[in-house]
Design a protein around this motif. Structure first.
Motif, PDB file in Angstrom:
ATOM      1  N   GLY A  77       0.783  -1.230   0.000  1.00 39.78           N
ATOM      2  CA  GLY A  77       0.000   0.000   0.000  1.00 39.78           C
ATOM      3  C   GLY A  77       0.813   1.278   0.000  1.00 39.78           C
ATOM      4  N   SER A  78       2.117   1.184  -0.225  1.00 34.58           N
ATOM      5  CA  SER A  78       2.974   2.371  -0.271  1.00 34.58           C
ATOM      6  C   SER A  78       3.617   2.492  -1.644  1.00 34.58           C
ATOM      7  N   LEU A  79       3.582   3.705  -2.181  1.00 26.64           N
ATOM      8  CA  LEU A  79       4.212   3.986  -3.469  1.00 26.64           C
ATOM      9  C   LEU A  79       5.655   4.414  -3.240  1.00 26.64           C
ATOM     10  N   PHE A  80       6.578   3.701  -3.857  1.00 28.18           N
ATOM     11  CA  PHE A  80       7.997   4.047  -3.799  1.00 28.18           C
ATOM     12  C   PHE A  80       8.374   4.707  -5.124  1.00 28.18           C
ATOM     13  N   VAL A  81       8.987   5.890  -5.042  1.00 23.29           N
ATOM     14  CA  VAL A  81       9.385   6.632  -6.240  1.00 23.29           C
ATOM     15  C   VAL A  81      10.854   7.016  -6.132  1.00 23.29           C
ATOM     16  N   GLN A  82      11.610   6.705  -7.175  1.00 21.88           N
ATOM     17  CA  GLN A  82      13.017   7.108  -7.252  1.00 21.88           C
ATOM     18  C   GLN A  82      13.194   7.981  -8.488  1.00 21.88           C
ATOM     19  N   LEU A  83      13.745   9.181  -8.287  1.00 23.45           N
ATOM     20  CA  LEU A  83      13.941  10.136  -9.378  1.00 23.45           C
ATOM     21  C   LEU A  83      15.426  10.325  -9.648  1.00 23.45           C
ATOM     22  N   ASN A  84      15.793  10.303 -10.923  1.00 19.84           N
ATOM     23  CA  ASN A  84      17.167  10.572 -11.344  1.00 19.84           C
ATOM     24  C   ASN A  84      17.130  11.587 -12.480  1.00 19.84           C
ATOM     25  N   PHE A  85      17.731  12.753 -12.244  1.00 19.21           N
ATOM     26  CA  PHE A  85      17.779  13.803 -13.253  1.00 19.21           C
ATOM     27  C   PHE A  85      19.209  13.895 -13.780  1.00 19.21           C
ATOM     28  N   GLU A  86      19.378  13.574 -15.053  1.00 20.57           N
ATOM     29  CA  GLU A  86      20.700  13.633 -15.671  1.00 20.57           C
ATOM     30  C   GLU A  86      20.956  15.048 -16.181  1.00 20.57           C
ATOM     31  N   GLY A  87      22.120  15.595 -15.817  1.00 17.71           N
ATOM     32  CA  GLY A  87      22.463  16.960 -16.204  1.00 17.71           C
ATOM     33  C   GLY A  87      22.630  17.831 -14.965  1.00 17.71           C
ATOM     34  N   TYR A  88      23.400  18.891 -15.119  1.00 15.85           N
ATOM     35  CA  TYR A  88      23.609  19.817 -14.005  1.00 15.85           C
ATOM     36  C   TYR A  88      23.824  21.212 -14.591  1.00 15.85           C
ATOM     37  N   PRO A  89      22.724  21.893 -14.981  1.00 12.86           N
ATOM     38  CA  PRO A  89      22.827  23.201 -15.642  1.00 12.86           C
ATOM     39  C   PRO A  89      23.442  24.272 -14.745  1.00 12.86           C
ATOM     40  N   ALA A  90      23.993  25.296 -15.395  1.00 11.36           N
ATOM     41  CA  ALA A  90      24.763  26.329 -14.692  1.00 11.36           C
ATOM     42  C   ALA A  90      23.933  27.124 -13.698  1.00 11.36           C
ATOM     43  N   GLN A 143      14.421  10.205  -3.581  1.00 11.25           N
ATOM     44  CA  GLN A 143      13.513   9.069  -3.415  1.00 11.25           C
ATOM     45  C   GLN A 143      12.526   9.373  -2.293  1.00 11.25           C
ATOM     46  N   PHE A 144      11.260   8.972  -2.482  1.00  8.82           N
ATOM     47  CA  PHE A 144      10.265   9.184  -1.436  1.00  8.82           C
ATOM     48  C   PHE A 144       9.232   8.059  -1.473  1.00  8.82           C
ATOM     49  N   THR A 145       8.460   7.966  -0.385  1.00  5.85           N
ATOM     50  CA  THR A 145       7.425   6.946  -0.245  1.00  5.85           C
ATOM     51  C   THR A 145       6.158   7.599   0.289  1.00  5.85           C
ATOM     52  N   VAL A 146       5.018   7.294  -0.331  1.00 13.27           N
ATOM     53  CA  VAL A 146       3.727   7.819   0.118  1.00 13.27           C
ATOM     54  C   VAL A 146       2.669   6.721  -0.008  1.00 13.27           C
ATOM     55  N   PRO A 147       1.609   6.784   0.803  1.00  9.69           N
ATOM     56  CA  PRO A 147       0.533   5.789   0.693  1.00  9.69           C
ATOM     57  C   PRO A 147      -0.219   5.940  -0.632  1.00  9.69           C
ATOM     58  N   ILE A 148      -0.666   4.807  -1.180  1.00  7.43           N
ATOM     59  CA  ILE A 148      -1.461   4.839  -2.412  1.00  7.43           C
ATOM     60  C   ILE A 148      -2.207   3.516  -2.547  1.00  7.43           C
ATOM     61  N   SER A 149      -3.352   3.548  -3.190  1.00  2.31           N
ATOM     62  CA  SER A 149      -4.089   2.310  -3.437  1.00  2.31           C
ATOM     63  C   SER A 149      -3.609   1.688  -4.745  1.00  2.31           C
ATOM     64  N   THR A 150      -3.641   0.367  -4.789  1.00  2.24           N
ATOM     65  CA  THR A 150      -3.219  -0.308  -6.020  1.00  2.24           C
ATOM     66  C   THR A 150      -4.178   0.004  -7.165  1.00  2.24           C
ATOM     67  N   ALA A 151      -5.442   0.301  -6.827  1.00  2.31           N
ATOM     68  CA  ALA A 151      -6.416   0.649  -7.866  1.00  2.31           C
ATOM     69  C   ALA A 151      -6.003   1.931  -8.584  1.00  2.31           C
ATOM     70  N   THR A 152      -5.455   2.888  -7.815  1.00  2.00           N
ATOM     71  CA  THR A 152      -4.982   4.137  -8.420  1.00  2.00           C
ATOM     72  C   THR A 152      -3.692   3.907  -9.193  1.00  2.00           C
ATOM     73  N   TYR A 153      -2.774   3.172  -8.578  1.00  2.18           N
ATOM     74  CA  TYR A 153      -1.471   2.937  -9.214  1.00  2.18           C
ATOM     75  C   TYR A 153      -1.621   2.187 -10.532  1.00  2.18           C
ATOM     76  N   GLU A 154      -2.595   1.294 -10.577  1.00  2.00           N
ATOM     77  CA  GLU A 154      -2.803   0.489 -11.774  1.00  2.00           C
ATOM     78  C   GLU A 154      -3.147   1.356 -12.985  1.00  2.00           C
ATOM     79  N   LYS A 155      -3.693   2.552 -12.716  1.00  2.00           N
ATOM     80  CA  LYS A 155      -4.116   3.440 -13.805  1.00  2.00           C
ATOM     81  C   LYS A 155      -3.008   4.384 -14.267  1.00  2.00           C
ATOM     82  N   PHE A 156      -1.860   4.374 -13.581  1.00  2.00           N
ATOM     83  CA  PHE A 156      -0.755   5.243 -13.999  1.00  2.00           C
ATOM     84  C   PHE A 156      -0.401   4.949 -15.458  1.00  2.00           C
TER      85      PHE A 156
END
Length: 240
Positions: A77-90, A143-156
């Motif tokens: 019941g928890s959404l795990f998200v990992q973000l990676n942004f390539e690049g490092y602008p001035a 990276q972060f974690t938040v609660p979510i229902s699988t019914a919602t996640y399935e529609k991503f």
């Protein structure tokens, strides 16, 4: 007496059969419920395994100097998200912009196949960790974690990322160069007959704007207090 005993035996025998029937019936119900729960648990486990599998996403942020990549999964019941942004602008290290962008945010948004919003998360840019390669910054990670229902996640279906920070580096305006002390400032006046770089005809035209031009000597002309003297090749010898 014998007849009574016989009836009693028959009675208890009937009760025994009834009890056995009830017992086996109850046992059957327990077995059915257990089997149903086991099947349900197996189905749910298989379904959960589907959501626990990592999904990968990407989004083009070339306008602000990044390529965004994300990974997601749902566990218990928890959404795990990992973000990676390539690049490092001035602008990330620019003195004035880094100060202004302290509370600026990325806005993470997931929508369904029809682009209806399902989930959004605002993340301050200062929460990201800088990724370095050989001591040089090459990207951002969070990276972060938040609660979510699988019914919602399935529609991503789609990922989009917005931002609230400033990315345009201010231009440095250089002050106008001052002429050396004692030199006559270069005039930008279109009526100045002594301005540099003028042709002979243009210089004479500007001189004439002040009145009637008089020829005082060969190649020497004046109008009141204003005058100009040319050399044989048309260059200016004197001008006032």
């Amino acid at each position: 007496m014998n007849q009574f005993i016989t009836k009693a035996k028959n009675f208890f025998r009937s009760i025994g059969k009834l009890s056995a029937s009830l017992f086996f019936a109850a046992l059957g119900v327990v077995v059915i419920v257990y089997a149903y729960n086991a099947i349900g648990d197996a189905y749910q486990k298989k379904k959960n395994e589907k959501y626990e599998a990592v999904r990968e996403w990407s989004y083009d942020l070339n306008d602000i100097g990044f390529i965004a990549k994300a990974k997601t999964k749902v566990v218990n019941g928890s959404l795990f998200v990992q973000l990676n942004f390539e690049g490092y602008p001035a602008y990330l290290t620019h003195p004035s912009l880094s100060q202004k962008n302290q509370d600026a945010e990325f806005i993470l948004n997931f929508t369904d196949a029809d682009n209806f919003e399902l989930f959004d998360q605002r993340i301050k840019i200062n929460n990201f960790t800088t990724v370095e390669v050989g001591g040089k910054p090459e990207g951002l990670r969070y990276q972060f974690t938040v609660p979510i229902s699988t019914a919602t996640y399935e529609k991503f279906s789609n990922l989009s990322i917005g931002w609230t920070f400033k990315t345009k580096i201010p231009e440095i305006v250089q002050p106008a160069a001052r002429p050396p002390k004692g030199d006559k400032p270069i005039s930008s006046d279109s009526t100045d007959h002594c301005a540099p770089g003028l042709s002979r005809s243009e210089r004479m035209r500007r001189l004439a704007l002040n009145g009637t031009v008089r020829e005082n000597a060969k190649e020497s002309y004046s109008v009141g207090s204003k005058s100009v003297m040319f050399s044989w090749d048309g260059s200016v010898l004197l001008c006032s």
